[in-house]
Design an enzyme around this catalytic site. Structure first.
Site, PDB file in Angstrom:
ATOM      1  N   ASP A 157      52.909  36.257  35.777  1.00 29.01           N
ATOM      2  CA  ASP A 157      52.935  38.079  36.325  1.00 29.01           C
ATOM      3  C   ASP A 157      53.648  38.345  37.114  1.00 29.01           C
ATOM      4  O   ASP A 157      54.089  37.357  37.994  1.00 29.01           O
ATOM      5  CB  ASP A 157      51.440  37.890  36.677  1.00 29.01           C
ATOM      6  CG  ASP A 157      50.442  38.982  36.166  1.00 29.01           C
ATOM      7  OD1 ASP A 157      51.056  39.914  35.310  1.00 29.01           O
ATOM      8  OD2 ASP A 157      49.360  39.060  36.456  1.00 29.01           O
ATOM      9  N   GLU A 185      52.144  45.470  35.303  1.00 27.84           N
ATOM     10  CA  GLU A 185      51.090  46.604  35.094  1.00 27.84           C
ATOM     11  C   GLU A 185      51.570  47.769  35.065  1.00 27.84           C
ATOM     12  O   GLU A 185      52.696  48.289  35.695  1.00 27.84           O
ATOM     13  CB  GLU A 185      49.904  46.527  35.993  1.00 27.84           C
ATOM     14  CG  GLU A 185      49.391  45.088  36.220  1.00 27.84           C
ATOM     15  CD  GLU A 185      48.484  44.963  37.321  1.00 27.84           C
ATOM     16  OE1 GLU A 185      47.865  46.149  37.866  1.00 27.84           O
ATOM     17  OE2 GLU A 185      47.703  43.899  37.393  1.00 27.84           O
ATOM     18  N   GLU A 206      43.051  46.474  29.141  1.00 26.79           N
ATOM     19  CA  GLU A 206      41.839  45.865  30.318  1.00 26.79           C
ATOM     20  C   GLU A 206      40.803  46.841  30.553  1.00 26.79           C
ATOM     21  O   GLU A 206      41.312  48.226  30.915  1.00 26.79           O
ATOM     22  CB  GLU A 206      42.469  45.403  31.600  1.00 26.79           C
ATOM     23  CG  GLU A 206      41.470  45.043  32.570  1.00 26.79           C
ATOM     24  CD  GLU A 206      41.908  43.921  33.632  1.00 26.79           C
ATOM     25  OE1 GLU A 206      42.986  43.577  33.651  1.00 26.79           O
ATOM     26  OE2 GLU A 206      41.292  43.610  34.562  1.00 26.79           O
ATOM     27  N   SER A 230      46.034  37.031  39.224  1.00 28.34           N
ATOM     28  CA  SER A 230      44.444  36.811  39.620  1.00 28.34           C
ATOM     29  C   SER A 230      44.389  35.573  40.387  1.00 28.34           C
ATOM     30  O   SER A 230      43.551  35.446  40.879  1.00 28.34           O
ATOM     31  CB  SER A 230      43.619  36.805  38.318  1.00 28.34           C
ATOM     32  OG  SER A 230      44.052  35.895  37.382  1.00 28.34           O
TER      33      SER A 230
HETATM   34  O1  KIV Z   1      46.071  38.606  36.565  1.00 25.90           O
HETATM   35  C1  KIV Z   1      45.435  38.126  35.444  1.00 25.90           C
HETATM   36  O2  KIV Z   1      44.720  37.271  35.561  1.00 25.90           O
HETATM   37  C2  KIV Z   1      45.579  39.431  34.478  1.00 25.90           C
HETATM   38  C3  KIV Z   1      44.539  39.208  33.503  1.00 25.90           C
HETATM   39  C4  KIV Z   1      43.282  39.213  33.825  1.00 25.90           C
HETATM   40  C5  KIV Z   1      45.037  40.065  32.114  1.00 25.90           C
HETATM   41  O3  KIV Z   1      46.150  40.313  34.491  1.00 25.90           O
END
Ligand code: KIV
Length: 253
Positions: A85, A117, A170, A47
Site C-alpha cells: 500500500d 486509494e 470497498e 491497515s
Molecule cells: O490497508 C488495507 O488493509 C486495505 C484493505 C482493507 C483493502 O486497504
C-alpha cells in the site's frame, strides 16, 4: 512446484472465472503461514497502522513503515503476489513523489505491485506509475485515507473508474459491485462489496479475531485468536509465578 504469482496470473484468474483470495499481512512468520493456505495475493496494507501499530486510522502510516512491513513479508518468499500500500501523502502531492515512493516499495521493499486509494482523481498518478512498469492496484468506494472527507467509515455508492491491473471495491452496495465487476476487464477484489466480485480481501487480524477495536458488518471471524493468546499467556504467567515453569524438562541438566 509452486512459484511466485504475477499480476498476469491474477488477471488470468478473472478470465477463468476462478475466485481470487486476497488477505492482508504485515510480518514474516504470518506470511509463511498464510502462504500455505491458498492465498493468491498478499496485501501489505496500511491497515497495519490500525491493527498492528494501534493508531485510530491509517493516516499516520509512513512509507518507511510500509517498507518495513513489506520487507518482512517478502522475506518469507511467498508464492502469493505481494502488493504494498502507498500510505497517505506518499502519492497525492505530485507525480514525482508518487513514482519515487512506488519505486521504493518495489526496489527496496520487494513488492511486485503497489496499491493506492482513489478513482478519477488519481487516474493520472496511476498512469504515471504504470508507465514506469510498476503495476498498480486501485481502491475505490470506502477509502480509509479519506476518512475526514467522508465523515467516518460509511458505505459508498459512487461509481468511479481508474486504470490498474486490479481494483479493490470497498464498502460498495453489492449490485453496484456486480455491475462494476461485469464492466471491467480487470479483476475486482471486494471488501464489504458482496459476493459477485472476482475476489475477496479481508484484514487478517479481523478474520483471526485478534482486534476487537472495530468490527464492520462485512467481517467474518474465522477464529478467536484473542482468547487463544490470552489463555496461553495467562497460563504461562501463572506457571512462572507459581514456580511450575521452568521444570527439569525445559532446563539444561
Ligand atoms: O490497508 C488495507 O488493509 C486495505 C484493505 C482493507 C483493502 O486497504
Amino acid at each position: 512446484m509452486s512459484r511466485r504469482k504475477t499480476v498476469l496470473d491474477i488477471q488470468a484468474m478473472k478470465g477463468r472465472g476462478e475466485k481470487i483470495c486476497a488477505l492482508t499481512c504485515y510480518d514474516y512468520p504470518t506470511a509463511r503461514i498464510i502462504d500455505t493456505c491458498g492465498v493468491d495475493l498478499i496485501l501489505v496494507g496500511d491497515s497495519a497502522g490500525v491493527v498492528f501499530s494501534g493508531f485510530d486510522n491509517t493516516l499516520p502510516v509512513t512509507v518507511e513503515d510500509m517498507l518495513y512491513h513489506t520487507r518482512a513479508v517478502v522475506r518469507a518468499k511467498p508464492d502469493a503476489l505481494v502488493v504494498a500500500d502507498l500510505p497517505f501523502l506518499s502519492y497525492q502531492v505530485d507525480m514525482r513523489e508518487a513514482r519515487l515512493n512506488s519505486g521504493r516499495l518495489v526496489k527496496d521493499g520487494g513488492a511486485e505491485a503497489v496499491k493506492l486509494e482513489g478513482g478519477k482523481n488519481v487516474a493520472d498518478i496511476i498512469r504515471g506509475i504504470v508507465d514506469m512498469d510498476v503495476p498498480v492496484m486501485g481502491h475505490i468506494g470506502l477509502t480509509p485515507q479519506s476518512i475526514h472527507r467522508m465523515g467516518g467509515y460509511k458505505v459508498q455508492g459512487k461509481k468511479e473508474a481508474a486504470g490498474a491491473f486490479s481494483i479493490v471495491l470497498e464498502g460498495i452496495p453489492l449490485k453496484l459491485a456486480r455491475k462494476i465487476t461485469a464492466e471491467l476487464s480487470i479483476p475486482t477484489i471486494g471488501i464489504g462489496a458482496g459476493p459477485w466480485c472476482d475476489g475477496q480481501i479481508l484484514v487478517l487480524h479481523d478474520i483471526l479475531g485478534i482486534c476487537d477495536k472495530y468490527s464492520p458488518k462485512f467481517v467474518k471471524k474465522y477464529a478467536d485468536a484473542k482468547t487463544l493468546i490470552s489463555s496461553a499467556v495467562s497460563r504461562y504467567s501463572q506457571e512462572v509465578k507459581s514456580g511450575e515453569f521452568p521444570d527439569e524438562e525445559h532446563s539444561f541438566l
